[in-house]
Design an enzyme around this catalytic site. Structure first.
Site, mmCIF file in Angstrom:
data_model
loop_
_atom_site.group_PDB
_atom_site.id
_atom_site.type_symbol
_atom_site.label_atom_id
_atom_site.label_comp_id
_atom_site.label_asym_id
_atom_site.label_seq_id
_atom_site.Cartn_x
_atom_site.Cartn_y
_atom_site.Cartn_z
ATOM 1 N N PHE A 1 29.593 -33.637 -42.558
ATOM 2 C CA PHE A 1 30.855 -32.933 -42.802
ATOM 3 C C PHE A 1 31.796 -33.250 -41.637
ATOM 4 O O PHE A 1 32.378 -32.364 -41.006
ATOM 5 C CB PHE A 1 30.642 -31.423 -42.941
ATOM 6 C CG PHE A 1 29.589 -31.035 -43.948
ATOM 7 C CD1 PHE A 1 29.896 -30.934 -45.298
ATOM 8 C CD2 PHE A 1 28.290 -30.802 -43.550
ATOM 9 C CE1 PHE A 1 28.920 -30.584 -46.227
ATOM 10 C CE2 PHE A 1 27.303 -30.450 -44.457
ATOM 11 C CZ PHE A 1 27.624 -30.349 -45.807
ATOM 12 N N GLN B 1 40.832 -28.111 -36.160
ATOM 13 C CA GLN B 1 40.425 -26.883 -35.487
ATOM 14 C C GLN B 1 41.665 -26.097 -35.087
ATOM 15 O O GLN B 1 42.686 -26.662 -34.691
ATOM 16 C CB GLN B 1 39.573 -27.194 -34.260
ATOM 17 C CG GLN B 1 38.197 -27.761 -34.584
ATOM 18 C CD GLN B 1 37.259 -26.713 -35.201
ATOM 19 O OE1 GLN B 1 37.459 -25.510 -35.062
ATOM 20 N NE2 GLN B 1 36.227 -27.193 -35.879
ATOM 21 N N CYS C 1 46.727 -10.680 -37.510
ATOM 22 C CA CYS C 1 45.928 -10.131 -36.412
ATOM 23 C C CYS C 1 45.313 -8.802 -36.823
ATOM 24 O O CYS C 1 45.930 -8.010 -37.542
ATOM 25 C CB CYS C 1 46.786 -9.907 -35.170
ATOM 26 S SG CYS C 1 47.466 -11.404 -34.440
ATOM 27 N N CYS D 1 55.822 -13.918 -32.795
ATOM 28 C CA CYS D 1 54.413 -14.207 -33.067
ATOM 29 C C CYS D 1 53.734 -14.569 -31.752
ATOM 30 O O CYS D 1 54.213 -15.438 -31.016
ATOM 31 C CB CYS D 1 54.249 -15.353 -34.068
ATOM 32 S SG CYS D 1 52.526 -15.633 -34.550
ATOM 33 N N CYS E 1 51.348 -7.017 -40.364
ATOM 34 C CA CYS E 1 51.037 -8.434 -40.531
ATOM 35 C C CYS E 1 49.531 -8.645 -40.589
ATOM 36 O O CYS E 1 48.790 -8.096 -39.766
ATOM 37 C CB CYS E 1 51.639 -9.232 -39.381
ATOM 38 S SG CYS E 1 51.260 -11.000 -39.425
ATOM 39 N N CYS F 1 32.061 -21.741 -39.045
ATOM 40 C CA CYS F 1 33.183 -20.806 -39.020
ATOM 41 C C CYS F 1 32.853 -19.545 -39.807
ATOM 42 O O CYS F 1 33.741 -18.750 -40.114
ATOM 43 C CB CYS F 1 34.445 -21.472 -39.578
ATOM 44 S SG CYS F 1 34.295 -22.022 -41.293
#
Length: 398
Positions: free
Chosen positions: A264, A237, A59, A134, A56, A356
């Site tokens: 922003f 977020q 992660c 998950c 997956c 980010c």
């Protein structure tokens, strides 16, 4: 023959790295890379909790313990600043969000052998991992996966759809794209799915834009205690925990500023906390987010004035910026090159920059430092648990 070497750090994309620069997938600091390429686990090597880890793409770092991940988060920010020649006055301890705290995600679903497959994609691939557990999603989001699988199992023919989930004040907001719905039977099945799972909203996009088909009451997200309308697909977020860490940092750093520009601004993630002690101009280009922020400000009575403006094409100019005691900016991943250039020409005393993307942030930071600002402190935040995705809050002082 290559000698055994200890893994000393985690590289940007999650590989372990030795002192001589060799990379090893799924290696943690303290592991030993043996001559045959195998690993001898060290003290920081953890047992991945999820059966899907390794396939997956959600992660990359479940094989690392929390201290080594925290170190990685801090080093990513420090290395990015160093690469641009920017000195950090104080690098604060990284904040890590806990497992099962992610409140938004995009899942993919397709038909495979006549059965639906739902989950995240494999790393670097279009293949979808059929999610059976998950450890990053909020339980409310993961609980919807079996119901979605059952819904899609009744579909005839092939399909490939995207599913956006977000946890709102009213429950799970579910938006499905590229799923054709034809006839009364399919429509009734969707409405029954929404009702049985107590969705806050169900939105469909069949190629003509998102259309709500189920929304018992207006969907909101609370920002600093203020319910703000949540347009489908709006930015939120990743975790409430990470949002609190970022908002807490900038609120502390900008205390005493009477008038603040939030650039922003989105829905007002930082505008509403800052408005507890200041007057805030919230500038946003996305019209739906701007209107949601404006409406919430009017209802709440908070001193937030929402402005609709594209800061990429029309950044605030130095003479406009001169009206503010402080500026906060939280741009997309590409950074804010043009707006930062105007800030560099301004006399704004304090700038809080939330990012980010450490790389674009470091580029913009170098421009501010060159113009006479000092990077006083940085708070790294790892709110995408076990991911190489890093966020940060930073303070520049002229």
């Amino acid at each position: 023959m290559t000698e055994a070497s200890e893994i000393v750090r985690i590289a940007a994309k999650g590989d372990g790295v030795t002192a001589d620069g060799r990379h090893a997938p799924y290696a943690a600091p303290g592991d030993v890379l043996l001559p045959d390429g195998s690993l001898a686990p060290g003290l920081h090597h953890a047992v991945p909790p999820c059966r899907h880890f390794g396939t997956c793409g959600g992660c990359q770092l479940q094989h690392c313990d929390e201290p080594s991940i925290a170190r990685y988060v801090g080093e990513r920010v420090a290395f990015a600043a160093q690469s641009q020649g920017v000195a950090i006055g104080e690098l604060l301890a990284p904040h890590l969000s806990p497992p099962r705290s992610r409140r938004r995600c995009t899942l993919h679903a397709l038909s495979a052998g006549g059965k639906p497959v739902i989950g995240f994609r494999e790393a670097g691939s279009h293949r979808v991992v059929d999610m059976r557990e998950c450890h990053i999603l909020r339980p409310e989001l993961f609980a919807l996966v079996p119901a979605l699988r059952a819904l899609l199992a009744r579909r005839k023919g092939r399909f490939s759809v995207d599913i956006e989930l977000a946890l709102t004040d009213q429950g799970v907001d579910c938006a499905i794209a590229n799923l054709p719905v034809e006839g009364l039977e399919e429509t009734e099945a969707l409405l029954a799915f929404a009702q049985e799972n107590r969705l806050a909203r169900l939105t469909l996009d069949q190629g003509y834009g998102p259309e709500p088909v189920w929304e018992p009451e207006p969907v909101t997200v609370s920002l600093s205690g203020i319910p703000v309308g949540f347009p489908s697909g709006s930015f939120l977020q990743a975790t409430a925990d990470g949002e609190a860490a970022l908002a807490g940092a900038v609120r502390e750093w900008l205390v005493g500023a009477g008038v603040v520009a939030d650039l922003f601004a989105g829905l007002g993630t930082f505008s509403f906390p800052l408005a507890e002690t200041a007057k805030v101009l919230a500038v946003e280009a996305a019209r739906d987010a701007h209107l949601a922020c404006k409406s919430a400000a009017g209802r709440s009575g908070r001193a937030v004035h929402a402005m609709h403006r594209d800061l990429f094409r029309n950044p605030l100019q130095p003479e406009e910026l001169g009206r503010f005691d402080a500026v906060l900016l939280d741009p997309p991943r590409a950074g804010a090159r043009e707006q930062v250039a105007r800030l560099a020409e301004s006399a704004v005393p304090r700038i809080a920059y939330v990012s980010c993307n450490p790389s674009s942030w470091a580029r913009d930071a170098a421009r501010l430092v060159e113009a006479g600002y000092r990077l006083e402190r940085v708070r790294p935040v790892g709110q995408f648990v076990w991911s190489t995705h890093i966020e940060l809050a930073s303070l520049f002082v002229r």
